[in-house]
Design an enzyme around this catalytic site. Structure first.
Site, PDB file in Angstrom:
ATOM      1  N   ARG A 118       0.811  -1.237   0.000  1.00 39.59           N
ATOM      2  CA  ARG A 118       0.000   0.000   0.000  1.00 39.59           C
ATOM      3  C   ARG A 118       0.836   1.276   0.000  1.00 39.59           C
ATOM      4  NH1 ARG A 118      -2.894  -3.027   3.814  1.00 39.59           N
ATOM      5  NH2 ARG A 118      -4.594  -4.137   2.819  1.00 39.59           N
ATOM      6  N   LYS A 140       2.555  11.477 -11.148  1.00 37.65           N
ATOM      7  CA  LYS A 140       1.695  10.599 -11.953  1.00 37.65           C
ATOM      8  C   LYS A 140       2.486   9.335 -12.264  1.00 37.65           C
ATOM      9  CE  LYS A 140      -1.486  13.622 -14.413  1.00 37.65           C
ATOM     10  NZ  LYS A 140      -1.903  14.120 -15.737  1.00 37.65           N
ATOM     11  N   GLU A 182       8.005  18.498 -24.750  1.00 33.62           N
ATOM     12  CA  GLU A 182       7.397  18.896 -23.467  1.00 33.62           C
ATOM     13  C   GLU A 182       7.918  20.280 -23.032  1.00 33.62           C
ATOM     14  OE1 GLU A 182       4.922  17.090 -22.430  1.00 33.62           O
ATOM     15  OE2 GLU A 182       5.325  14.944 -22.661  1.00 33.62           O
ATOM     16  N   LYS A 224       6.150  23.241 -13.985  1.00 36.64           N
ATOM     17  CA  LYS A 224       5.425  22.022 -13.583  1.00 36.64           C
ATOM     18  C   LYS A 224       5.160  22.038 -12.077  1.00 36.64           C
ATOM     19  CE  LYS A 224       4.370  17.365 -14.199  1.00 36.64           C
ATOM     20  NZ  LYS A 224       4.477  16.138 -14.963  1.00 36.64           N
ATOM     21  N   GLU A 234      -5.229  16.836 -10.443  1.00 38.30           N
ATOM     22  CA  GLU A 234      -5.841  17.214 -11.716  1.00 38.30           C
ATOM     23  C   GLU A 234      -7.354  17.360 -11.619  1.00 38.30           C
ATOM     24  OE1 GLU A 234      -3.856  15.672 -15.281  1.00 38.30           O
ATOM     25  OE2 GLU A 234      -5.823  15.532 -16.208  1.00 38.30           O
ATOM     26  N   ARG A 238      -4.265  21.423 -13.571  1.00 40.42           N
ATOM     27  CA  ARG A 238      -3.193  20.527 -14.013  1.00 40.42           C
ATOM     28  C   ARG A 238      -3.427  19.943 -15.408  1.00 40.42           C
ATOM     29  NH1 ARG A 238       0.250  15.914 -10.731  1.00 40.42           N
ATOM     30  NH2 ARG A 238       1.375  15.193 -12.571  1.00 40.42           N
ATOM     31  N   ASN A 242      -1.530  18.692 -20.321  1.00 41.70           N
ATOM     32  CA  ASN A 242      -1.802  17.668 -21.334  1.00 41.70           C
ATOM     33  C   ASN A 242      -2.068  18.257 -22.712  1.00 41.70           C
ATOM     34  OD1 ASN A 242      -1.606  15.295 -19.727  1.00 41.70           O
ATOM     35  ND2 ASN A 242      -3.466  15.960 -18.697  1.00 41.70           N
ATOM     36  N   HIS A 245      -1.897  16.027 -25.760  1.00 42.11           N
ATOM     37  CA  HIS A 245      -1.747  14.647 -25.304  1.00 42.11           C
ATOM     38  C   HIS A 245      -2.927  13.752 -25.697  1.00 42.11           C
ATOM     39  CE1 HIS A 245       1.666  16.245 -23.182  1.00 42.11           C
ATOM     40  NE2 HIS A 245       1.912  15.127 -22.549  1.00 42.11           N
ATOM     41  N   HIS A 249      -1.816  10.612 -27.375  1.00 39.31           N
ATOM     42  CA  HIS A 249      -2.037   9.263 -26.828  1.00 39.31           C
ATOM     43  C   HIS A 249      -2.755   8.385 -27.851  1.00 39.31           C
ATOM     44  CE1 HIS A 249      -1.658  10.626 -22.332  1.00 39.31           C
ATOM     45  NE2 HIS A 249      -0.494  10.497 -22.935  1.00 39.31           N
ATOM     46  N   HIS A 262       6.713   9.093 -27.325  1.00 38.67           N
ATOM     47  CA  HIS A 262       5.692   9.922 -26.662  1.00 38.67           C
ATOM     48  C   HIS A 262       5.837  11.396 -27.075  1.00 38.67           C
ATOM     49  CE1 HIS A 262       2.983  11.370 -23.543  1.00 38.67           C
ATOM     50  NE2 HIS A 262       3.920  12.195 -23.122  1.00 38.67           N
TER      51      HIS A 262
HETATM   52  P1  NAD Z   1      11.826   6.210 -22.258  1.00 37.54           P
HETATM   53  O1  NAD Z   1      11.739   6.022 -20.823  1.00 37.54           O
HETATM   54  O2  NAD Z   1      11.377   5.107 -23.151  1.00 37.54           O
HETATM   55  O3  NAD Z   1      13.334   6.600 -22.622  1.00 37.54           O
HETATM   56  C1  NAD Z   1      13.661   6.843 -23.949  1.00 37.54           C
HETATM   57  C2  NAD Z   1      14.821   5.973 -24.428  1.00 37.54           C
HETATM   58  O4  NAD Z   1      16.048   6.519 -23.946  1.00 37.54           O
HETATM   59  C3  NAD Z   1      14.793   4.541 -23.952  1.00 37.54           C
HETATM   60  O5  NAD Z   1      15.283   3.701 -24.964  1.00 37.54           O
HETATM   61  C4  NAD Z   1      15.756   4.562 -22.772  1.00 37.54           C
HETATM   62  O6  NAD Z   1      16.308   3.300 -22.475  1.00 37.54           O
HETATM   63  C5  NAD Z   1      16.792   5.514 -23.271  1.00 37.54           C
HETATM   64  N1  NAD Z   1      17.575   6.211 -22.270  1.00 37.54           N
HETATM   65  C6  NAD Z   1      17.171   6.698 -21.074  1.00 37.54           C
HETATM   66  N2  NAD Z   1      18.141   7.433 -20.525  1.00 37.54           N
HETATM   67  C7  NAD Z   1      19.191   7.389 -21.366  1.00 37.54           C
HETATM   68  C8  NAD Z   1      20.470   7.982 -21.351  1.00 37.54           C
HETATM   69  N3  NAD Z   1      20.846   8.808 -20.384  1.00 37.54           N
HETATM   70  N4  NAD Z   1      21.313   7.704 -22.362  1.00 37.54           N
HETATM   71  C9  NAD Z   1      20.925   6.906 -23.395  1.00 37.54           C
HETATM   72  N5  NAD Z   1      19.700   6.364 -23.488  1.00 37.54           N
HETATM   73  C10 NAD Z   1      18.847   6.604 -22.481  1.00 37.54           C
HETATM   74  O7  NAD Z   1      11.000   7.505 -22.745  1.00 37.54           O
HETATM   75  P2  NAD Z   1      10.848   8.971 -22.140  1.00 37.54           P
HETATM   76  O8  NAD Z   1      10.706   9.852 -23.304  1.00 37.54           O
HETATM   77  O9  NAD Z   1      11.881   9.270 -21.128  1.00 37.54           O
HETATM   78  O10 NAD Z   1       9.461   8.892 -21.368  1.00 37.54           O
HETATM   79  C11 NAD Z   1       8.256   8.629 -22.051  1.00 37.54           C
HETATM   80  C12 NAD Z   1       7.268   8.035 -21.082  1.00 37.54           C
HETATM   81  O11 NAD Z   1       7.005   8.987 -20.054  1.00 37.54           O
HETATM   82  C13 NAD Z   1       5.948   7.697 -21.718  1.00 37.54           C
HETATM   83  O12 NAD Z   1       5.515   6.445 -21.264  1.00 37.54           O
HETATM   84  C14 NAD Z   1       5.005   8.773 -21.202  1.00 37.54           C
HETATM   85  O13 NAD Z   1       3.684   8.350 -21.105  1.00 37.54           O
HETATM   86  C15 NAD Z   1       5.594   9.059 -19.847  1.00 37.54           C
HETATM   87  N6  NAD Z   1       5.283  10.388 -19.308  1.00 37.54           N
HETATM   88  C16 NAD Z   1       4.850  10.447 -18.034  1.00 37.54           C
HETATM   89  C17 NAD Z   1       4.580  11.672 -17.467  1.00 37.54           C
HETATM   90  C18 NAD Z   1       4.171  11.748 -16.026  1.00 37.54           C
HETATM   91  O14 NAD Z   1       3.775  12.830 -15.588  1.00 37.54           O
HETATM   92  N7  NAD Z   1       4.285  10.683 -15.281  1.00 37.54           N
HETATM   93  C19 NAD Z   1       4.760  12.847 -18.216  1.00 37.54           C
HETATM   94  C20 NAD Z   1       5.225  12.747 -19.509  1.00 37.54           C
HETATM   95  C21 NAD Z   1       5.482  11.495 -20.056  1.00 37.54           C
HETATM   96  N1  GLY Z   2       2.377  15.208 -17.938  1.00 36.01           N
HETATM   97  C1  GLY Z   2       1.116  15.679 -17.438  1.00 36.01           C
HETATM   98  C2  GLY Z   2       1.051  15.789 -15.964  1.00 36.01           C
HETATM   99  O1  GLY Z   2       1.991  15.484 -15.248  1.00 36.01           O
HETATM  100  O2  GLY Z   2       0.062  16.196 -15.448  1.00 36.01           O
END
Ligand code: NAD
Ligand code: GLY
Length: 364
Positions: A118, A140, A182, A224, A234, A238, A242, A245, A249, A262
């Site tokens: 939990r 998130k 972003e 942010k 949200e 907040r 998006n 998005h 998505h 993404h």
């Molecule tokens: P990712 O985590 O897939 O990383 C991108 C690529 O870079 C991967 O192949 C990874 O292995 C590689 N990588 C990571 N760090 C590296 C480094 N320092 N050197 C070389 N390669 C490296 O993608 P991302 O763009 O970081 O994140 C996208 C994800 O984040 C999506 O799933 C999206 O939905 C999510 N997201 C979440 C939020 C949130 O608020 N939680 C906000 C925006 C996006």
């Molecule tokens: N990436 C959208 C949020 O964190 O709310």
């Protein structure tokens, strides 16, 4: 090093941004309350940065889960792998989960931390630009469902975010561009002068000028943190984070997770949101052209994927998390630098927008 604060009462936490932070064990250690940690990373990031983290954690009981790399693995199977390591390893409630990687690792690890017994402690060490400016901040967490992006998850705040900007030196160019989507988003939704700064510095950012990147990360995290501090769950404001998005998505789900990054899907989605804002009479054609130009200069797509249909968009946008009581709500631009969430747009304008973008699709 810059330190920002996400102000959430007793759940407030710092974001550390700077060079060489992985080489400063004390920064991490001060945020680990217990004697054990589970590090979650992937097959790409582990060989690059795991040993530095292991050194910083010396003296604690540490295990590491190395997941396969990719958006396709932001799945229930990966989550189960983490839960298995926690249960079989008899990790207790005072354990800290540490996410070392991009947004995929951060989102899954956060959800594992939110759900194990939990809720256990959680620290984000983001290593992509996208994760340093967005996903590691704000709590998130979650995984994808085959039918919809980020459909399963929880709000669960980290104890700290440690963004070592040196890690960006190993990031592929395509991933850097995805992160810039972003960054541009923050300018469009919240801060027109920041957008002007991005326009003036886009080449420096793409060339990884450390000063330019540091400023972009800092300003993005400030925005942010400000937005999340006002509306953690949200219930209103907040949702502006998006922008693009809901369209994005739909693109990610339709094309199969990981084919469009993404940030790429968000880039195209922001062009679509800008065009719909113009059709609604909110912004000018010049504003749309400005939005599209900076997205293009960041190396991002400005069209929907080839072959994706209006009907696919309509179907997938209909299961977005912003749908309330069956009504689709979208983030649109009131003007450059100010976004608003609304369900009050003309369905005919949305169809026009989708038709324009799907018929003008270009191969990537
Ligand atoms: P990712 O985590 O897939 O990383 C991108 C690529 O870079 C991967 O192949 C990874 O292995 C590689 N990588 C990571 N760090 C590296 C480094 N320092 N050197 C070389 N390669 C490296 O993608 P991302 O763009 O970081 O994140 C996208 C994800 O984040 C999506 O799933 C999206 O939905 C999510 N997201 C979440 C939020 C949130 O608020 N939680 C906000 C925006 C996006
Ligand atoms: N990436 C959208 C949020 O964190 O709310």
């Amino acid at each position: 090093m810059h330190t920002l604060n996400v102000d959430l009462g007793e759940r407030s936490y710092p974001i550390y941004i700077g060079q060489g932070l992985l080489g400063q064990p004390e920064l991490l250690r001060r945020h680990i309350p217990g004697k054990s940690a589970l590090v979650v990373t992937n097959t790409t990031v582990a060989p690059l940065y795991r040993s530095r983290l292991d050194q910083a954690l010396e003296g604690l009981r540490v295990e590491t889960v190395v997941l396969p790399d990719g958006e396709a693995y932001k799945s229930i199977e990966s989550l189960t792998t983490i839960w298995d390591a926690l249960v079989l390893g008899r990790f207790d409630r005072n354990t800290t989960l540490i996410a070392l990687g991009g947004g995929v690792i951060g989102d899954i690890t956060g959800f594992a931390a939110a759900s194990y017994q939990r809720g256990v402690h959680f620290i984000q060490i983001p290593t992509t630009l996208l994760a340093q400016v967005d996903s590691s901040v704000g709590g998130k967490t979650g995984i994808n469902h085959p039918g919809g992006k980020n459909m399963i998850g929880a709000f669960w705040q980290p104890l700290a975010v440690i963004a070592d900007t040196d890690t960006l030196n190993t990031l592929p160019d395509r991933e850097l561009s995805a992160g810039l989507a972003e960054v541009i988003k923050y300018g469009l939704i919240y801060d027109e002068p920041f957008l002007t700064w991005i326009e003036a510095n886009i080449e420096r950012l793409r060339a990884r000028d450390p000063e330019a990147l540091a400023y972009a990360i800092r300003r993005s995290c400030e925005i942010k943190a400000e937005v999340v501090g006002q509306d953690e769950r949200e219930s209103g404001l907040r949702a502006i984070l998006n922008l693009g998005h809901t369209f994005g998505h739909a693109i990610e789900t339709a094309t199969g997770y990981g084919n469009w990054l993404h940030g790429e899907a968000v880039g195209a989605g922001m062009c679509m949101a800008a065009r719909l804002s113009e059709l609604e009479g909110w912004i000018s054609a010049a504003d749309v052209a400005r939005t599209r130009a900076i997205i293009e200069r960041a190396g991002l797509p400005t069209h929907a994927p080839q072959g994706m249909t209006r009907e696919q968009f309509q179907h997938l946008m209909g299961i977005d998390k912003k749908v309330l009581d069956g009504k689709l709500r979208l983030v649109l631009l009131e003007h450059i630098g100010k976004a608003r969430v609304t369900g009050d747009f003309s369905p005919a304008n949305l169809i026009t927008c989708l038709d324009e973008f799907t018929s003008s699709a270009e191969p990537r």
